[in-house]
Write a protein that holds these residues in place. Structure first.
Motif, PDB file in Angstrom:
ATOM      1  N   ALA A  94       0.642 -20.106 -12.033  1.00  0.00           N
ATOM      2  CA  ALA A  94       0.535 -18.662 -12.281  1.00  0.00           C
ATOM      3  C   ALA A  94      -0.532 -18.319 -13.309  1.00  0.00           C
ATOM      4  O   ALA A  94      -0.664 -17.154 -13.707  1.00  0.00           O
ATOM      5  CB  ALA A  94       1.885 -18.109 -12.738  1.00  0.00           C
ATOM      6  N   TYR A 139      -7.848 -16.521  -6.841  1.00  0.00           N
ATOM      7  CA  TYR A 139      -6.506 -16.088  -7.240  1.00  0.00           C
ATOM      8  C   TYR A 139      -6.496 -15.344  -8.578  1.00  0.00           C
ATOM      9  O   TYR A 139      -5.447 -14.870  -9.003  1.00  0.00           O
ATOM     10  CB  TYR A 139      -5.578 -17.307  -7.336  1.00  0.00           C
ATOM     11  N   ARG A 140      -7.656 -15.248  -9.224  1.00  0.00           N
ATOM     12  CA  ARG A 140      -7.710 -14.573 -10.525  1.00  0.00           C
ATOM     13  C   ARG A 140      -7.458 -13.078 -10.360  1.00  0.00           C
ATOM     14  O   ARG A 140      -7.892 -12.460  -9.381  1.00  0.00           O
ATOM     15  CB  ARG A 140      -9.052 -14.809 -11.203  1.00  0.00           C
ATOM     16  N   ILE A 141      -6.750 -12.502 -11.307  1.00  0.00           N
ATOM     17  CA  ILE A 141      -6.480 -11.060 -11.286  1.00  0.00           C
ATOM     18  C   ILE A 141      -6.895 -10.462 -12.624  1.00  0.00           C
ATOM     19  O   ILE A 141      -6.765 -11.085 -13.673  1.00  0.00           O
ATOM     20  CB  ILE A 141      -4.997 -10.757 -11.004  1.00  0.00           C
ATOM     21  N   ASP A 161      -5.937  -7.094 -13.508  1.00  0.00           N
ATOM     22  CA  ASP A 161      -4.865  -6.214 -13.978  1.00  0.00           C
ATOM     23  C   ASP A 161      -3.573  -7.025 -14.088  1.00  0.00           C
ATOM     24  O   ASP A 161      -2.997  -7.445 -13.091  1.00  0.00           O
ATOM     25  CB  ASP A 161      -4.680  -5.050 -13.008  1.00  0.00           C
ATOM     26  N   GLU A 219       0.978  -6.285 -12.716  1.00  0.00           N
ATOM     27  CA  GLU A 219       1.840  -6.736 -11.626  1.00  0.00           C
ATOM     28  C   GLU A 219       2.195  -8.216 -11.725  1.00  0.00           C
ATOM     29  O   GLU A 219       2.888  -8.745 -10.861  1.00  0.00           O
ATOM     30  CB  GLU A 219       1.153  -6.459 -10.280  1.00  0.00           C
ATOM     31  N   HIS A 220       1.724  -8.862 -12.760  1.00  0.00           N
ATOM     32  CA  HIS A 220       1.994 -10.290 -12.904  1.00  0.00           C
ATOM     33  C   HIS A 220       3.398 -10.505 -13.461  1.00  0.00           C
ATOM     34  O   HIS A 220       3.870  -9.742 -14.298  1.00  0.00           O
ATOM     35  CB  HIS A 220       0.956 -10.919 -13.850  1.00  0.00           C
ATOM     36  N   LEU A 264      -3.216 -15.720 -12.818  1.00  0.00           N
ATOM     37  CA  LEU A 264      -3.492 -15.931 -11.400  1.00  0.00           C
ATOM     38  C   LEU A 264      -2.380 -15.305 -10.569  1.00  0.00           C
ATOM     39  O   LEU A 264      -1.235 -15.224 -11.012  1.00  0.00           O
ATOM     40  CB  LEU A 264      -3.555 -17.422 -11.076  1.00  0.00           C
ATOM     41  N   ARG A 265      -2.707 -14.864  -9.356  1.00  0.00           N
ATOM     42  CA  ARG A 265      -1.662 -14.422  -8.447  1.00  0.00           C
ATOM     43  C   ARG A 265      -0.707 -15.585  -8.230  1.00  0.00           C
ATOM     44  O   ARG A 265      -1.146 -16.702  -7.908  1.00  0.00           O
ATOM     45  CB  ARG A 265      -2.241 -13.966  -7.103  1.00  0.00           C
ATOM     46  N   PRO A 266       0.600 -15.385  -8.381  1.00  0.00           N
ATOM     47  CA  PRO A 266       1.557 -16.499  -8.294  1.00  0.00           C
ATOM     48  C   PRO A 266       1.817 -16.925  -6.854  1.00  0.00           C
ATOM     49  O   PRO A 266       2.920 -16.774  -6.320  1.00  0.00           O
ATOM     50  CB  PRO A 266       2.809 -15.924  -8.960  1.00  0.00           C
ATOM     51  N   GLU A 267       0.787 -17.470  -6.234  1.00  0.00           N
ATOM     52  CA  GLU A 267       0.874 -17.870  -4.832  1.00  0.00           C
ATOM     53  C   GLU A 267       0.602 -19.360  -4.625  1.00  0.00           C
ATOM     54  O   GLU A 267       1.094 -19.949  -3.662  1.00  0.00           O
ATOM     55  CB  GLU A 267      -0.113 -17.048  -4.000  1.00  0.00           C
TER      56      GLU A 267
END
Length: 353
Positions: free
Chosen positions: A207, A256-258, A260, A263-264, A298-301
Motif C-alpha cells: 500500500a 499505482y502511485r496516487i 490524493d 481515499e487511501h 500506492l493504490r492498495p491493489e
C-alpha cells in the motif's frame, strides 16, 4: 570498575542456517535485547549489542545483578520482558524512554528479566579464551539456584531435544535455536554461532513505499493485511533488495502511485489519535526525535508474497523478505487469517527445561 574483561565488549554473533546442525551445543533463541552485564562490587554496567549502555533503562536489572550475580563477573545474555506466559518485545521497547520517571514506573509495573547464557569473566579470571564447555560449566556453578529475575538459559547437546525446543518454544515467544561450537572460544563481533529461525510466508497488500536514504529509489515496501473489520493494517515492511532492484521497483510501482491521499486506507496516518486504534505508517515518535516518516502512497491493489519468522501482536516482528509478486491474488484476500499461530507454550516451562 576493574575487571579482567572490561567494557565495551561486542557480543558474539550468529549466521543463519536452514537446519539445526549436528554435534553442537544448543540453546533457545531469545527475543529480547542482547546484553553483556559487567559487575564489579557495587558497580553494574549493562552493555548493548552495539556497546551503548542500557543500565539507565533497566534499573530493575541493575538491582537484580547486584543481588544475584557473582560479585565480580561479566555475563552475556538477553534482557526480556514477559506478559503472562509469553515474551513481549513491545514492552521491552517501551523501556527506551528519555524520562527517568517513566523508566522507573515501567521497571515497577513491567519488570525485566536477564537470561544468562555465557560467561566472559569471573573474579580475576577471563574466560574468553576458554572453550564453551568450560564457560558453561562455570556459569552453571555461578548461577546455581539463582532465583528470578536472573535465569540460566536452558542448554542441551542433544539435537533431538533442540528440535523439540524449536517446535514448542515458539509458543512462548522465542524465535528459534542457536547452535554453538562446544570447543569454541568467545569471539566478540564474529559470526561464529549458528541460528535457525522459523520461516513462513504470507500474501500482503503493498500500500506504499519509503524512498531509500540514497535517493529516489525504493527503500522499503509498506505491507498491509485486512483485519476482521475490513480495515487495512500496516503490518511491517520488506526492504532487502539490491540497489538495481530498488531502481526497477520505482518503475513497477509507478502506475499505482496516487497523489490524493484522501481515499487511501491510511489517509489518517499523520493524526496521532488514529494510531491508537489502527496500525498506520509514519507519524512522530520518540524513536525518530520528532522527524516525520515520509512515505509514498500506492493504490492498495498490488499483492506480494513475503517470508517472515514470527509475529508480535498484530504485526511482523522483523523485516520480511520479498519472495514474489502475486498477480493471481486479490488484495481483499490478504487477511490476518492466513498467519500461522503457534501453539501456546508457558515461558516458565522454557526456563525450567
Amino acid at each position: 570498575m576493574r575487571l579482567p574483561v572490561m567494557p565495551p565488549v561486542k557480543p558474539m554473533l550468529a549466521k543463519t542456517a536452514a537446519r539445526i546442525p549436528p554435534g553442537m551445543h544448543y540453546e533457545a533463541k531469545w527475543d529480547g535485547f542482547r546484553a553483556i552485564v559487567f559487575r564489579d562490587g557495587d558497580e553494574v554496567l549493562i552493555g548493548s549489542r552495539n556497546t551503548k549502555p542500557l543500565d539507565r533503562y533497566f534499573p530493575d536489572v541493575v538491582d537484580a545483578a547486584l543481588r544475584l550475580l557473582p560479585e565480580r563477573c561479566v555475563v552475556d545474555g538477553e534482557l526480556v520482558i514477559a506478559t503472562g506466559d509469553h515474551l513481549d518485545f513491545d514492552r521491552l521497547q517501551d523501556r527506551i524512554h528519555p524520562a527517568e520517571s517513566r523508566v522507573r514506573h515501567l521497571a515497577a509495573t513491567t519488570p525485566a528479566s536477564f537470561v544468562a547464557f555465557d560467561l566472559l569473566a569471573l573474579g580475576d579470571e577471563s574466560y574468553m579464551e576458554r572453550p564453551l564447555t568450560e564457560r558453561r560449566a562455570a556459569l552453571e556453578r555461578a548461577l546455581a539456584d539463582t532465583p528470578a529475575p536472573v535465569h540460566l538459559a536452558p542448554a542441551t547437546t542433544d539435537p533431538e531435544v533442540a528440535a523439540g525446543w524449536f517446535e514448542r518454544f515458539e509458543g512462548a515467544g522465542l524465535d528459534g535455536i542457536v547452535a554453538k561450537d562446544p570447543a569454541g572460544r568467545y569471539r566478540p563481533d564474529e559470526r561464529t554461532m549458528v541460528k535457525v529461525k522459523h520461516e513462513r510466508t504470507a500474501d500482503c497488500v503493498v500500500a506504499g513505499f519509503r524512498e531509500h536514504k540514497s535517493g529516489p529509489i525504493v527503500g522499503s515496501l509498506l505491507l498491509g493485511l485486512y483485519d476482521d473489520n475490513g480495515r487495512l493494517q500496516n503490518v511491517g515492511v520488506s526492504s532487502s533488495f539490491t540497489m538495481a532492484r530498488r531502481a526497477e521497483l520505482v518503475d513497477e510501482l509507478a502506475a499505482y502511485r496516487i497523489e490524493d491521499l484522501a481515499e487511501h486506507p491510511w489517509a489518517r496516518w499523520a493524526e496521532a489519535e488514529a494510531h491508537e486504534t489502527d496500525r498506520l505508517p509514519g507519524a512522530v515518535s520518540r524513536w525518530t526525535g520528532g522527524r516525520t516518516l515520509d512515505w509514498v502512497p500506492l493504490r492498495p491493489e498490488l499483492v506480494c508474497e513475503v517470508a517472515y519468522d514470527h509475529t508480535q501482536g498484530d504485526r511482523f516482528r522483523h523485516t520480511t523478505r520479498f519472495r514474489r509478486w502475486r498477480p493471481d491474488k486479490d488484495a481483499a484476500d490478504c487477511t490476518y487469517a492466513q498467519l500461522a499461530e503457534p501453539a501456546r507454550y508457558d515461558l516458565a516451562d522454557v526456563l525450567n527445561a
